[in-house]
Design a protein around this motif. Structure first.
Motif, short mmCIF file in Angstrom:
data_model
loop_
_atom_site.label_atom_id
_atom_site.label_comp_id
_atom_site.label_asym_id
_atom_site.label_seq_id
_atom_site.Cartn_x
_atom_site.Cartn_y
_atom_site.Cartn_z
N VAL A 42 36.84 40.83 48.21
CA VAL A 42 37.15 39.48 47.75
C VAL A 42 35.96 39.06 46.89
CG1 VAL A 42 37.68 37.11 48.39
CG2 VAL A 42 38.46 39.00 49.85
N LEU A 43 36.24 38.84 45.62
CA LEU A 43 35.21 38.39 44.68
C LEU A 43 35.37 36.90 44.45
CD1 LEU A 43 35.60 41.19 41.98
CD2 LEU A 43 33.96 41.11 43.86
N LEU A 44 34.25 36.22 44.28
CA LEU A 44 34.36 34.82 43.90
C LEU A 44 33.38 34.51 42.80
CD1 LEU A 44 31.86 32.95 45.15
CD2 LEU A 44 33.15 33.21 47.21
N ASP A 45 33.76 33.55 41.99
CA ASP A 45 32.94 33.06 40.89
C ASP A 45 32.57 31.63 41.25
OD1 ASP A 45 31.95 31.97 38.48
OD2 ASP A 45 33.21 33.27 37.28
N GLU A 46 31.29 31.35 41.27
CA GLU A 46 30.85 29.99 41.58
C GLU A 46 29.74 29.58 40.62
OE1 GLU A 46 29.43 29.84 45.60
OE2 GLU A 46 27.88 31.33 45.24
N VAL A 47 29.70 28.29 40.36
CA VAL A 47 28.66 27.70 39.53
C VAL A 47 28.11 26.51 40.30
CG1 VAL A 47 28.13 26.52 37.36
CG2 VAL A 47 29.72 28.45 37.36
N GLY A 48 26.83 26.51 40.56
CA GLY A 48 26.21 25.42 41.30
C GLY A 48 26.82 25.21 42.66
N LEU A 55 39.23 36.58 43.32
CA LEU A 55 40.13 37.71 43.11
C LEU A 55 40.04 38.61 44.34
CD1 LEU A 55 40.70 39.78 39.94
CD2 LEU A 55 40.19 40.94 42.08
N ILE A 56 41.19 39.05 44.83
CA ILE A 56 41.26 39.99 45.95
C ILE A 56 41.78 41.31 45.40
CG2 ILE A 56 42.30 40.54 48.18
CD1 ILE A 56 42.81 37.46 48.46
N TYR A 69 45.54 41.89 44.49
CA TYR A 69 46.46 41.25 45.40
C TYR A 69 46.63 39.77 45.06
CZ TYR A 69 48.79 40.24 49.80
OH TYR A 69 49.71 39.86 50.74
N SER A 70 45.54 39.14 44.64
CA SER A 70 45.60 37.72 44.28
C SER A 70 44.45 37.39 43.35
CB SER A 70 45.51 36.84 45.53
OG SER A 70 45.61 35.47 45.19
N ILE A 71 44.72 36.49 42.42
CA ILE A 71 43.68 35.93 41.57
C ILE A 71 44.01 34.45 41.40
CG2 ILE A 71 44.88 36.67 39.47
CD1 ILE A 71 42.11 36.83 38.09
N LEU A 86 36.34 37.87 36.40
CA LEU A 86 36.71 38.39 37.72
C LEU A 86 37.45 39.72 37.60
CD1 LEU A 86 37.83 35.08 39.44
CD2 LEU A 86 35.98 36.58 40.25
N VAL A 87 38.36 39.81 36.65
CA VAL A 87 39.11 41.06 36.44
C VAL A 87 38.15 42.18 36.03
CG1 VAL A 87 40.85 42.21 35.00
CG2 VAL A 87 41.30 39.93 35.93
N ALA A 88 37.24 41.90 35.12
CA ALA A 88 36.29 42.93 34.66
C ALA A 88 35.42 43.42 35.82
CB ALA A 88 35.42 42.37 33.54
N ARG A 89 34.95 42.50 36.66
CA ARG A 89 34.11 42.91 37.80
C ARG A 89 34.93 43.73 38.79
NH1 ARG A 89 29.37 40.77 39.79
NH2 ARG A 89 28.95 40.51 37.57
N ALA A 90 36.17 43.31 39.05
CA ALA A 90 37.03 44.05 39.98
C ALA A 90 37.28 45.47 39.46
CB ALA A 90 38.35 43.31 40.19
#
Length: 157
Positions: A42-48, A55-56, A69-71, A86-90
Motif C-alpha cells: 500500500v503506497l501513499l502520497d502525502e504532503v505536509g 495505491l494498493i 487493486y485500488s488507486i 503512484l503508478v510509476a512507484r508501484a
C-alpha cells in the motif's frame, strides 16, 4: 512524498477509499489486511502530513503478474500528478519484485482513470460485464514491466 503505508495510516486510507468509491471500495478490515500482507503493498502520497492519494498493488507467488487493486486520489489533489507518480512507484516496486506485467480493472464509466492509465502506457486487453457491485462493466488493462530505457525511467515526485 510517496512511501509505504503503515497500520497507523489505516484511518485516513479508509476515509479516502470511502470518499472515492460509491461501491467496491476497500473497507477498513480489508485495508488492514493489505497493510499486513506480504503479498501486497500500500503506497501513499502525502504532503505536509495530508494524504494526497494511495495505491494498493497485489502480488501472486504463482505468476509474475502484479495487480493494481485500488488507486484513489483526494479531490484537493486531482490534476497534480499524484496518480501518475503512484503508478510509476508501484511499477518500479513490482519490477524490483520480479513482476513482468501489471494489470488492473477500470469502470467503463471512469474516463479520468482510463486516461491516466493510457497515458502511463497501459492498453485494454479485455472486458468484464457485470464486474462491480452495482452491475457496472470494467475494462481490463495491462502494461509490460520490461526494464525501462533511459528515457522511460520512473517519474520522480
Amino acid at each position: 512524498m510517496i512511501r509505504l503505508a503503515a497500520l497507523s495510516d489505516l484511518a485516513p486510507l479508509t476515509a479516502l477509499e470511502q470518499a472515492s468509491f460509491v461501491c467496491d471500495g476497500v473497507g477498513r478490515r480489508a485495508m488492514a489486511g493489505f497493510l499486513r500482507s506480504g503479498a501486497a503493498l500500500v503506497l501513499l502520497d502525502e504532503v505536509g502530513g495530508q494524504l494526497q492519494g494511495h495505491l494498493i498493488v497485489r502480488f501472486n507467488a504463482r505468476h509474475r503478474i502484479a495487480r493494481i487493486y485500488s488507486i484513489a486520489v483526494a479531490a484537493h489533489a486531482m490534476g497534480q500528478g499524484v496518480g501518475r507518480a503512484l503508478v510509476a512507484r508501484a511499477e518500479a516496486l513490482a519490477r524490483a519484485r520480479g513482476s513482468a506485467c501489471m494489470r488492473l480493472e477500470i469502470s467503463v464509466d471512469n474516463a479520468p482513470s482510463q486516461a491516466l492509465f493510457r497515458a502511463c502506457g497501459y492498453a485494454v486487453f479485455g472486458h468484464y460485464d457485470d464486474y462491480y457491485e452495482d452491475g457496472g462493466a470494467a475494462l481490463r488493462l495491462q502494461k509490460s514491466l520490461a526494464q525501462a530505457g533511459p528515457a522511460q525511467g520512473a517519474l520522480a515526485r
